[in-house]
Design a protein around this motif. Structure first.
Motif, PDB file in Angstrom:
ATOM      1  N   THR A  90      -1.157   2.490   8.359  1.00 16.94           N
ATOM      2  CA  THR A  90      -0.223   1.602   7.633  1.00 16.94           C
ATOM      3  C   THR A  90       1.155   2.417   7.450  1.00 16.94           C
ATOM      4  N   ASP A  91       1.173   3.772   7.408  1.00 22.79           N
ATOM      5  CA  ASP A  91       2.239   4.573   7.712  1.00 22.79           C
ATOM      6  C   ASP A  91       2.948   4.373   8.900  1.00 22.79           C
ATOM      7  N   ALA A  92       2.286   4.337   9.979  1.00 29.24           N
ATOM      8  CA  ALA A  92       2.546   4.305  11.203  1.00 29.24           C
ATOM      9  C   ALA A  92       3.558   2.763  11.462  1.00 29.24           C
ATOM     10  N   ASN A  93       2.907   2.071  10.796  1.00 26.80           N
ATOM     11  CA  ASN A  93       3.566   0.692  10.939  1.00 26.80           C
ATOM     12  C   ASN A  93       4.668   0.179  10.189  1.00 26.80           C
ATOM     13  N   ILE A  94       4.713   0.658   8.821  1.00 25.05           N
ATOM     14  CA  ILE A  94       5.853   0.670   8.123  1.00 25.05           C
ATOM     15  C   ILE A  94       7.000   1.872   8.692  1.00 25.05           C
ATOM     16  N   GLY A  95       6.644   2.790   9.024  1.00 28.77           N
ATOM     17  CA  GLY A  95       7.553   3.856   9.671  1.00 28.77           C
ATOM     18  C   GLY A  95       8.154   3.203  10.835  1.00 28.77           C
ATOM     19  N   SER A  96       7.446   2.626  11.444  1.00 33.17           N
ATOM     20  CA  SER A  96       7.915   2.206  12.765  1.00 33.17           C
ATOM     21  C   SER A  96       9.124   0.935  12.522  1.00 33.17           C
ATOM     22  N   ILE A  97       8.808   0.048  11.636  1.00 26.80           N
ATOM     23  CA  ILE A  97       9.790  -1.015  11.495  1.00 26.80           C
ATOM     24  C   ILE A  97      10.949  -0.626  10.819  1.00 26.80           C
ATOM     25  N   PHE A  98      10.728   0.259   9.594  1.00 31.40           N
ATOM     26  CA  PHE A  98      11.860   0.465   8.652  1.00 31.40           C
ATOM     27  C   PHE A  98      12.602   1.446   9.032  1.00 31.40           C
ATOM     28  N   GLY A  99      11.912   2.571   9.826  1.00 35.37           N
ATOM     29  CA  GLY A  99      12.829   3.780  10.329  1.00 35.37           C
ATOM     30  C   GLY A  99      13.426   3.707  11.751  1.00 35.37           C
ATOM     31  N   ILE A 100      12.796   2.974  12.545  1.00 35.05           N
ATOM     32  CA  ILE A 100      13.343   3.252  13.923  1.00 35.05           C
ATOM     33  C   ILE A 100      13.220   1.861  14.719  1.00 35.05           C
ATOM     34  N   GLY A 101      13.350   0.678  14.140  1.00 34.67           N
ATOM     35  CA  GLY A 101      13.475  -0.426  14.696  1.00 34.67           C
ATOM     36  C   GLY A 101      12.502  -0.889  15.428  1.00 34.67           C
ATOM     37  N   ALA A 150       0.873  -1.377   0.096  1.00 33.28           N
ATOM     38  CA  ALA A 150      -0.073  -0.140   0.035  1.00 33.28           C
ATOM     39  C   ALA A 150       0.787   1.177  -0.150  1.00 33.28           C
ATOM     40  N   VAL A 151       1.747   1.069   0.854  1.00 27.36           N
ATOM     41  CA  VAL A 151       2.794   2.565   0.797  1.00 27.36           C
ATOM     42  C   VAL A 151       3.693   2.540  -0.586  1.00 27.36           C
ATOM     43  N   ASN A 152       4.235   1.561  -0.858  1.00 23.02           N
ATOM     44  CA  ASN A 152       4.902   1.789  -2.102  1.00 23.02           C
ATOM     45  C   ASN A 152       4.177   1.872  -3.315  1.00 23.02           C
ATOM     46  N   GLY A 153       2.799   1.626  -3.185  1.00 18.93           N
ATOM     47  CA  GLY A 153       2.156   1.582  -4.401  1.00 18.93           C
ATOM     48  C   GLY A 153       1.523   3.128  -4.423  1.00 18.93           C
ATOM     49  N   GLY A 154       1.624   3.930  -3.538  1.00 17.33           N
ATOM     50  CA  GLY A 154       1.505   5.310  -3.570  1.00 17.33           C
ATOM     51  C   GLY A 154      -0.272   5.783  -2.916  1.00 17.33           C
ATOM     52  N   ALA A 155      -0.536   4.836  -1.780  1.00 18.28           N
ATOM     53  CA  ALA A 155      -1.682   5.146  -1.111  1.00 18.28           C
ATOM     54  C   ALA A 155      -1.709   6.461  -0.655  1.00 18.28           C
ATOM     55  N   ALA A 156      -0.530   7.050  -0.502  1.00 14.25           N
ATOM     56  CA  ALA A 156      -0.505   8.408   0.100  1.00 14.25           C
ATOM     57  C   ALA A 156      -0.300   9.525  -0.937  1.00 14.25           C
ATOM     58  N   ARG A 157      -0.102   9.036  -1.997  1.00 16.83           N
ATOM     59  CA  ARG A 157       0.370  10.022  -3.094  1.00 16.83           C
ATOM     60  C   ARG A 157      -1.051  10.616  -3.748  1.00 16.83           C
ATOM     61  N   PRO A 158      -0.950  12.106  -3.793  1.00 18.37           N
ATOM     62  CA  PRO A 158      -2.261  12.490  -4.497  1.00 18.37           C
ATOM     63  C   PRO A 158      -2.239  12.212  -5.765  1.00 18.37           C
ATOM     64  N   ALA A 159      -3.670  11.566  -6.448  1.00 18.15           N
ATOM     65  CA  ALA A 159      -3.411  10.646  -7.364  1.00 18.15           C
ATOM     66  C   ALA A 159      -3.587  11.624  -8.807  1.00 18.15           C
ATOM     67  N   ASP A 160      -4.126  12.784  -8.521  1.00 12.95           N
ATOM     68  CA  ASP A 160      -4.663  13.689  -9.561  1.00 12.95           C
ATOM     69  C   ASP A 160      -3.342  14.638  -9.966  1.00 12.95           C
ATOM     70  N   VAL A 161      -2.102  14.594  -9.524  1.00  9.96           N
ATOM     71  CA  VAL A 161      -0.878  15.245  -9.956  1.00  9.96           C
ATOM     72  C   VAL A 161      -0.155  14.312 -10.715  1.00  9.96           C
ATOM     73  N   ASP A 162       0.225  14.846 -11.882  1.00  9.88           N
ATOM     74  CA  ASP A 162       1.109  14.288 -13.105  1.00  9.88           C
ATOM     75  C   ASP A 162       2.255  13.947 -12.577  1.00  9.88           C
ATOM     76  N   ALA A 163       3.087  13.075 -12.910  1.00  6.58           N
ATOM     77  CA  ALA A 163       4.343  12.669 -12.491  1.00  6.58           C
ATOM     78  C   ALA A 163       5.387  13.912 -13.411  1.00  6.58           C
ATOM     79  N   ALA A 164       6.305  14.573 -12.824  1.00  8.28           N
ATOM     80  CA  ALA A 164       7.235  15.458 -13.293  1.00  8.28           C
ATOM     81  C   ALA A 164       8.661  14.788 -13.166  1.00  8.28           C
ATOM     82  N   PRO A 165       9.302  14.374 -14.001  1.00 12.63           N
ATOM     83  CA  PRO A 165      10.748  13.681 -13.724  1.00 12.63           C
ATOM     84  C   PRO A 165      11.825  14.817 -13.455  1.00 12.63           C
ATOM     85  N   VAL A 166      12.636  14.383 -12.500  1.00 13.52           N
ATOM     86  CA  VAL A 166      13.431  15.211 -12.153  1.00 13.52           C
ATOM     87  C   VAL A 166      14.555  15.173 -12.939  1.00 13.52           C
ATOM     88  N   ARG A 167      15.167  16.307 -13.472  1.00 14.40           N
ATOM     89  CA  ARG A 167      16.382  16.382 -14.290  1.00 14.40           C
ATOM     90  C   ARG A 167      17.730  16.686 -13.360  1.00 14.40           C
TER      91      ARG A 167
END
Ligand code: NAI
Length: 718
Positions: free
Chosen positions: A649-660, A301-318
């Motif tokens: 979801t963000d809490a669970n993932i953040g707690s395991i992957f960020g702060i052990g 869910a997290v990597n799939g972009g559940a928290a990303r605003p869906a209506d904004v187009d991708a703009a590649p970084v140069r």
């Protein structure tokens, strides 16, 4: 039921079984697979003049693992049904390997878990060296064991010790060439055409193969537990495992060890049954559900972009600018260059800025040495990093990530300095670990483009990115920060602003509670042990030394100056004494809670005992553990309440992957849900802890109702 296996007999008498579940993008070991494999085996056994069998897949991956949505729901009542299903799957794989005709696995992409188990039941395994392809038995990382013959066959193929240490207990996902050197596959080829050609050639050359363990002269590599040499080593296995797990009691590694050792002493059929029973024990237990919930569903869910605003187009970084070439800036620059972005790093002098390239050179040299990259690719990464002390060199950059000292005035000043030369709509990101984003954004004239991108140290190894949305941060900035995070391979959680955001704030509670226990008179070694045995990867006192006690002190003082909510704690006094009176500021200085000789952690400082003022009551070991776990969980609940956390979801993932936070819990909020008695049981225990240790453990009123109102378990919505 859907047929998931295509059956094609060629003019040469070779049958190709193509794994291709029409209902999913990847094949999994679901009921449709089991039924389809049974049908395929019936047909194979009825064939006349069968020359051989090739097992391959029509997907970009060969075959994924088990059917996780079904597995996460398994209850004790399902045990007989699950045993029957596993029995069918194993029986058919056994029929395949005893067909009397050569069976070759043409592994065209990733084969993890169940996929590799199918391949292990073939006589010969050829893997295509496809980019990103991984082979292995990662079940342990989901609190499971490989139950479709994976334990039984790897033990018979590699020997007990080797199967356990290289494959089963690590859950390592190997590149095809690594799988070859471990012995999990027999050949690696470069092209899909070669894959099938080699498979046919092997079939032609081996008309009557048998698995090694079905041959009369079979000897288990390294011996069985009945052999004297292995018997002498066996007692060390559980001890070694316990050491590897740092004392934590985790059901999956223990069950894997048991299934492997027990299975090695009996015939293959019995070993397969032993394996099933251990798997069902895990499947119907809580820890596997926690881990599947977090490491599969939440992560997706997290990597799939559940928290990303869906209506904004991708703009590649140069072109990306990094301000500050310290530990974090250098790490961020390397991560971005490795992902193919052009990076300019600015620091106060050319020498200081140059450290970013030196950092990248070191990491790249190591990667080349270990065969993870080529000289040419390493050079290309390095060439993407330029360093400078000149503002003008950042002209036209469309993203800037600031990583200068943790000082709000300095941060505002460096933004003001670079803004005029950047692209007019450049994304403005700060890697601050604690300073509120809204305040920092007040210094720029485009606060909608300002956002927190909080990386973790060391950046090249830590997977988490905590994106912090300030009061005025816009959706476009959020989407761009999210896309950039994914581009460089990070898992981006999204939180709202607040002092310490989510991760730094909650890990602070862990350290405060642990240091507080030492101040109360609990022996420091007991505090460290309690945390490790609870499943934390590092003891809190070692962690505090790592972060540096000076930094902990500075962050607390900033909080004290900025907030009326600040409350002094016994832990604060202890840290102040260590830093100010005893000059023990942490690991970098070579002394803190621990002493460090030549950079390696040595003993806990004996002088700690003299800093204890409280009489020191005996605190039960479980209380030591739960005080740390509850301190974090309760603060995470407050973060949800205050809107700092947007989703659990963000809490669970953040707690395991960020702060052990211990992985077996499936994350800090799932810990509350899965506690004995559920959220109500957690609340009751928290109330009990509050009665003994203080108000900070008082749970929020109506906790159970509030959690029930939040998102349901991912399996229920999958
Ligand atoms: P550091 O002290 O290693 O590096 C800071 C760098 O900024 C130094 O190289 C310094 O020369 C440079 N600098 C100072 N003034 C500058 C200016 N005007 N222009 C350009 N560069 C300038 O610090 P570290 O650890 O890399 O931290 C940087 C930031 O990242 C801080 O905000 C910190 O809170 C945050 N952070 C730190 C983490 C950690 O584990 N150390 C984790 C996550 C965030």
């Amino acid at each position: 039921m859907t047929n998931t296996i295509r059956y094609d007999r060629g003019a040469d008498g070779i049958v190709t079984l193509t794994l291709d579940d029409p209902t999913q993008s990847a094949n999994t070991m679901n009921r449709a697979y089991a039924a389809s494999m049974s049908v395929a085996l019936d047909r194979l056994e009825a064939e006349h003049d069968l020359a051989g069998v090739i097992v391959t897949s029509a997907k970009s991956t060969f075959f994924a693992g088990g059917d996780l949505p079904e597995m996460i729901r398994a209850t004790r009542a399902d045990a007989p049904d699950l045993a029957a299903l596993l029995g069918t799957i194993k029986r058919d794989l056994r029929r395949l390997e005893t067909l009397g005709r050569p069976v070759v696995a043409a592994v065209n992409g990733s084969a993890l878990g169940g996929g590799l188990e199918i391949a292990l039941a073939c006589h010969h395994r050829i893997a295509l060296d496809a980019p990103g392809s991984r082979l292995g038995l990662p079940e342990v990382t989901l609190g499971l064991l490989p139950g479709a013959g994976g334990v039984t066959r790897t033990v018979r193929m590699l020997g007990l010790a080797s199967a356990l240490t290289t494959v089963l207990l690590t859950g390592r996902r190997m590149r095809p060439t690594d799988a070859l050197s471990v012995g999990l596959v027999d050949e690696v080829v470069a092209t899909p055409t070669e894959l099938l050609e080699r498979a046919r050639a092997w079939i032609a050359a081996n008309p009557h193969p048998a698995q090694p363990w079905d041959r009369p002269d079979y000897r288990m590599p390294g011996g069985t537990p009945a052999s004297r040499s292995l018997a002498a080593q066996l007692p060390a296995f559980p001890a070694t495992l316990r050491k590897q797990l740092k004392g934590a009691r985790l059901p999956a590694p223990e069950a894997i060890l048991a299934a492997a050792v027990e299975g090695a002493q009996v015939d293959l059929e019995t070993a397969l049954t032993v394996e099933t029973r251990h798997l069902i024990g895990l499947l119907t237990g809580q820890v596997a559900k926690n881990m599947i919930g977090a490491f599969f569903f939440d992560l997706k869910a997290v990597n799939g972009g559940a928290a990303r605003p869906a209506d904004v187009d991708a703009a590649p970084v140069r072109r990306l600018a990094v301000l500050g070439a310290g530990m974090m800036g250098a790490g961020i620059a390397y991560a971005c260059a490795k992902a193919g972005l052009d990076v300019v790093v600015k620091d106060v002098t050319p020498e200081a800025a140059g450290r970013a390239r030196e950092h990248a050179e070191r990491l790249l040299a190591r990667a080349v040495r270990k065969g993870r990259t080529t000289e040419a690719d390493a050079r290309a990464v390095l060439d993407r990093i330029t360093t400078t002390d000149q503002v003008d060199a950042l002209a036209g950059c469309d993203v800037v990530i600031e990583a200068v000292f943790e000082d709000p005035a300095l941060k505002q000043r460096v933004f003001a300095e670079v803004l005029p030369v950047l692209a007019p709509d450049a994304l403005l990101a700060s890697n601050t670990s604690t300073l509120p984003i809204t305040g920092l954004a007040a210094g720029v004239d485009r606060p909608a483009d300002f956002i927190g991108m909080h990386f973790f140290s060391p950046v090249d190894r830590m997977p988490l990115l905590e994106i912090v949305v300030g009061e005025r941060t816009g959706d476009v900035a959020l989407a761009r920060a999210f896309d950039l995070g994914r581009r460089i391979g990070k898992t981006p959680i999204v939180v709202n602003d607040g002092r310490g955001f989510f991760t730094s704030r909650v890990i602070g509670k862990f350290i405060d509670e642990a240091v507080g226990m030492v101040a109360e008179g609990v022996p420091a070694a007991s505090v460290e042990q309690a945390a490790l045995q609870a499943g934390y990867p590092t003891g809190p006192l070692a962690l505090a030394d790592e972060v540096s006690l000076t930094l902990i002190q500075r962050i607390r003082r900033q909080f004290e100056a900025a907030s009326e909510e600040f409350r002094p704690l016994p832990a604060h006094r202890l840290v102040d004494e260590l830093v100010d009176a005893y000059d023990r500021p942490g690991r970098a200085a070579g002394r803190g809670f621990y002493s460090y000789d030549d950079g390696t952690r040595g003993r806990l400082w004996p002088g700690l005992a003299d800093l204890i003022t409280d009489a020191g009551r005996a605190v039960p070991f479980t209380d030591l553990q739960e005080r740390m776990l509850f301190a974090e969980a309760l603060d995470a609940l407050r973060c949800l309440d205050e809107g700092v956390l947007r989703t659990e979801t963000d809490a669970n993932i953040g707690s395991i992957f960020g702060i052990g936070f211990p992985a077996w819990t499936g994350g800090v909020i799932r810990y509350v849900r899965q506690y004995a008695g559920g959220p109500a049981g957690f609340a009751a225990r928290a109330t009990e802890l509050a009665g003994i240790y203080g108000d900070r453990f008082t749970p929020p009123a109506d906790l159970a109702d509030r959690l029930a109102a939040l998102r349901a378990e991912p399996a229920d919505v999958a």
